[in-house]
Structure formats: C-alpha cells, structure tokens
Scaffold this active site. Structure first.
Site, short mmCIF file in Angstrom:
data_model
loop_
_atom_site.label_atom_id
_atom_site.label_comp_id
_atom_site.label_asym_id
_atom_site.label_seq_id
_atom_site.Cartn_x
_atom_site.Cartn_y
_atom_site.Cartn_z
N CYS A 39 14.14 -11.85 -1.27
CA CYS A 39 14.71 -11.60 -2.59
C CYS A 39 13.69 -10.95 -3.50
O CYS A 39 13.12 -11.61 -4.39
CB CYS A 39 15.23 -12.90 -3.16
SG CYS A 39 16.49 -13.59 -2.08
N TYR A 75 -3.27 -5.15 10.24
CA TYR A 75 -2.82 -5.58 8.92
C TYR A 75 -1.31 -5.82 8.90
O TYR A 75 -0.64 -5.59 7.90
CB TYR A 75 -3.27 -4.58 7.84
CG TYR A 75 -4.76 -4.33 7.93
CD1 TYR A 75 -5.66 -5.34 7.57
CD2 TYR A 75 -5.29 -3.14 8.44
CE1 TYR A 75 -7.03 -5.15 7.69
CE2 TYR A 75 -6.65 -2.95 8.57
CZ TYR A 75 -7.52 -3.96 8.20
OH TYR A 75 -8.87 -3.78 8.33
N TYR A 102 0.82 -1.23 0.00
CA TYR A 102 0.00 0.00 0.00
C TYR A 102 0.85 1.27 0.00
O TYR A 102 0.33 2.35 0.29
CB TYR A 102 -0.89 0.05 1.25
CG TYR A 102 -1.73 -1.17 1.52
CD1 TYR A 102 -2.67 -1.62 0.59
CD2 TYR A 102 -1.62 -1.84 2.73
CE1 TYR A 102 -3.45 -2.72 0.88
CE2 TYR A 102 -2.40 -2.95 3.02
CZ TYR A 102 -3.32 -3.39 2.08
OH TYR A 102 -4.10 -4.47 2.38
C1 LIG Z 1 -11.68 -4.46 6.48
C2 LIG Z 1 -13.08 -4.20 6.85
C3 LIG Z 1 -13.38 -3.47 8.01
C4 LIG Z 1 -12.34 -2.85 8.90
O1 LIG Z 1 -11.71 -1.75 8.31
P1 LIG Z 1 -10.72 -0.83 9.16
O2 LIG Z 1 -10.19 0.13 8.18
O3 LIG Z 1 -9.65 -1.73 9.70
O4 LIG Z 1 -11.51 -0.19 10.23
C5 LIG Z 1 -14.71 -3.33 8.35
N1 LIG Z 1 -15.70 -3.86 7.59
C6 LIG Z 1 -15.44 -4.56 6.46
C7 LIG Z 1 -16.57 -5.11 5.69
C8 LIG Z 1 -14.13 -4.74 6.05
O5 LIG Z 1 -13.88 -5.42 4.92
#
Ligand SMILES: *Cc1c(COP(=O)(O)O)cnc(C)c1O
Length: 429
Positions: free
Chosen positions: A356, A385, A328
């Site tokens: 690598c 994450y 990202y």
């Molecule tokens: C990834 C996700 C979240 C959490 O998002 P954050 O940015 O970590 O708060 C919530 N709802 C759904 C459906 C997601 O895919």
C-alpha cells in the site's frame, strides 16, 4: 528476445536458469522466488580475477550486495576475500568459511566497540577506518585485547562519479572516509599507538559506476598519498580500491564483461604500476558486478487492471522484495517466463506489487506482451541489492532463494513464514 548473461536463457519458449526450467522452480518453491546461477557467479568472478592477473590482488566480495551463506561459501571456495560493514556480516563470513576471515576488510562509518572487538578477535586482514573517533576507539579496543590491528584510512578522494546520488560516496559532502588532505596527519597519530599498524589506504567512490575514468582519477590520488606515506616511514602494504563497477541493466545496451573488466583493471592499475616496486597488495571490493546479473526475481501475475488509460500488472513480488526501482529509480528488465513469438506484440504497463504505497512498483511503463493472471515473470539483474535489502514491510514474509548449478537445485534460504515474522514480538497489555 532478450540476450542474457550466461545463466539465463530461453530453451524453446521457456526461460531456464542453467539447465532448469524457471516455471518448474516457481511451481516447486513458490513465488516470489530469487533464482541464482552458480555458473554465472563463477564466470563473473573469474573474469574479474583474470583482468587483474598482472598484479598481486585479492577480490574482497562486498557481502552487502548479496549475503546469502551459500553464495558466500561459493565465492570463498574460489578464493575470495570479503568486504564487510557490520558484525552480522562478519558472522556470515565465519559461517561460510572460517579461514576466509583472514581475508576480511571491514568498512563503514559507524562501527561500534563490540563490532571492532569481534573483528579483532577474529583476526581480520584490515580495518578501513573512516574517522578520527573510530581510530581512537579501535586503538582502545586493540590495546584492551592486546591485538594489533592493521588499518587503512578510508580517504575521500573528492571524485565525482556519474551514478544515482544515493550511491555516490566519494565527494567531500558525503559521510564516508576522511578528507584526503588530513590523511598524513591521522596516519602519523595512528602510528603512535602500540596496537595500530598503518598498513594501507582505502577508498570507495560509489556504486553502479559505468565510466572507468573516476576509478582512474581516484586511484591517482590514492597512489600519490601512498607515496607520501611511504616517505613518512609507514609500511604501506595494501591499497584498497573499493568496489562500484556498474553493470548494464538494459539488454539493448549490453556490456561485454571481459572487455569491461579489462578497461576497469587498466584504469585502476595504470596509476598503481607507476609506483616503485615492491607494489602494495591490491584489494578490490566488487559486489554488484559479480552478483547482479547472476540473479533474477521470479514473480507471479495476480491481476491485470486499467485505471483510465494506464495499465497495471499486479504481481506477487513488491518493493519489500526488490526495493531498487522505488529507492534508486532503477530499471530492471522484466520478461514473461514463457515467451512465444505469437506474443511479440507489446503493451505498456506498470508492474506493481501488493504494498500500500504508490512508490511500490517494480517497473514503470514496461513494454510487455499481453499477460494472463497466474503466469510467471522474471525480473532480471536482481542478484545484487535485491534480497539483501528485502524487508517485511506490510508484514510480508521474505522470499525464498534457490541456487542452480547445471541441473542441480539447492534451496539456499527457505521462504519465511508469518510465524517467523511474529516470533520476536510480544502482545503485551
Ligand atoms: C557497497 C560497497 C561496496 C560494493 O559496491 P558495488 O557497487 O556493489 O561493487 C564496496 N565497498 C564498500 C565500502 C561499499 O560500501
């Protein structure tokens, strides 16, 4: 010197997590090591809770942000529900706290029949349905099992949010949800199924969203739809506003979380409170905003090298441990665990791991003091994450994780071994 969220502070010249020296943790558990502050997790959870105190709500922590069982149990103990996206995540919640299954919402565009049945049997709160096909499959599974499913259509509100394109989800061109214009018709059809109950509307517009305006706009659209659905005779009991609240990865531009949480709650509840009473129950799916700043990745410096004018700090953590910089273009702050004033002079260096790939880096052009091989660095804001996206690329065992609470340290995931890695494989032929 960096100012960090509660949980990570320098005492004298040494970085601590709560009351424990990070160098000591690295010595005891090895590196790379994920370190989490229970204090910081609790504080951020409570701050979000307080910001929404004026409406009936449940925080359904997004399991994919960090799915460690101990972290899920800590949050369940504080009353959290959970947002899951797979059968595996459902099993994690079940092991963390069985009664939390009643507060689970299930999102995702590719739920399989097995996953739907598993969720039906476990009596989850709400299925966030993302397509007509899923609606039909869920109806089939529910009638087979004779279990009624509460459903919320996940609508795609077509709201742009300033974030990285890979984590923006609320635009027409994205795979998520159903177009908001089709929602009434789909709900009408869903209501014809004996085992489906149209119980809500859900949305999630993306992740790492800094500005609260897109949340407001998306909620306005959801509320408008809810009013139509109520008029159509559906008993809408839930609005799920999703997750996505961003954090500051830059200590030079800190965000006061109390203030940010209040602005966020205001943006979401303002359209919500325009509805007539009784208000639906508000669901939120925060992941990153709770867990990201509460975790750090500790890594050891292996080598210092120069290629032409460019300096590299080679460390023992890599993109398989923390892929956010590679995937990202995320920037994480990195600081030496031992920091003395004498070391305030900085030089520019890339921080990279042993993998690598040129895409394997943890930071580009970081400003770091002169380092010595063998010393530890701390990569901040890695609680979300980070470990949940870790892989075994290059046959690297995954890192260990520890949870610190005051002076108490718990190993919440032991370091993977090479034996663990190979045990599922067979050398045939
Ligand atoms: C990834 C996700 C979240 C959490 O998002 P954050 O940015 O970590 O708060 C919530 N709802 C759904 C459906 C997601 O895919």
């Amino acid at each position: 010197m960096f100012t960090r969220p509660p949980g990570f502070t320098y005492k004298k010249d040494e970085l601590h997590c709560d009351g424990v020296s990070i160098n000591r943790l690295a010595k005891k558990f090895g590196t790379p090591l994920y370190v989490y502050s229970a204090l910081a997790i609790r504080e951020r959870y409570r701050t979000l809770e307080r910001a929404f105190h004026h409406v009936r709500h449940t925080l359904c922590y997004s399991v994919k942000a960090n799915s460690n069982l101990s972290i899920l149990r800590l949050l369940a103990g504080m009353g959290a529900g959970f947002d899951i996206v797979s059968g595996g995540e459902l099993e994690r919640v079940r092991r963390a706290q069985k009664k939390a299954l009643k507060k689970v919402v299930f999102s995702g565009v590719g739920k399989t029949a097995d996953e739907l049945r598993l969720a039906l049997r476990n009596g989850i709160l709400l299925f966030n349905v993302e397509s007509e096909g899923e609606l039909e499959l869920l109806a089939t599974c529910a009638s087979e099992l004779r279990k009624t499913a509460n459903i919320a259509l996940r609508v795609n509100p077509d709201v742009p949010a300033e974030t990285h394109p890979y984590i923006s989800t609320g635009l027409r061109e994205h795979k998520f949800g159903v177009p908001i214009g089709n929602a009434r018709e789909l709900c009408r059809r869903a209501a014809e199924h004996k085992y489906l109950r149209v119980a809500g509307v859900s949305l999630h517009i993306g992740s790492q969203i800094g500005d609260v305006a897109p949340f407001h706009l998306a909620m306005e659209r959801a509320v408008e739809l809810v009013m139509q659905l109520l008029a159509d005779g559906h008993n809408i009991r839930f609005i799920d506003a999703g997750g996505g609240l961003g954090i500051s990865y830059n200590s030079a531009a800190p965000l006061d979380f109390t203030d940010q949480a209040h602005r966020y709650a205001e943006a979401i509840t303002e359209p919500f409170l325009r509805m007539k009473k009784p208000f639906p129950h508000l669901l939120l799916e925060p992941g990153r905003s709770i867990i990201a700043p509460a975790g750090a990745l500790v890594t050891r410096v292996l080598y210092l090298k120069r290629n032409g004018n460019k300096r590299f700090t080679i460390v023992d953590a890599a993109m398989n441990d923390l892929i956010r910089p590679s995937l990202y273009q995320a920037r994480h702050e990195i600081t030496p665990v031992t920091f003395t004033r004498a070391r305030s002079e900085r030089v520019q260096s890339d921080v990279a791991g042993p993998i690598c790939e040129s895409g394997d880096f943890l930071a580009r052009d970081a400003m770091l003091p002169a380092l010595t091989p063998g010393e530890n660095l701390c990569i901040f804001d890695a609680g979300a994450y980070g470990m949940s996206l870790a892989s075994n690329y290059n046959s690297r065992p995954r890192a260990a994780e520890v949870l610190v609470e005051g002076t108490r340290v718990r190993l919440i995931r032991r370091r993977e071994t090479i034996k663990d890695l190979l045990q599922e494989e067979a050398a045939c032929l």
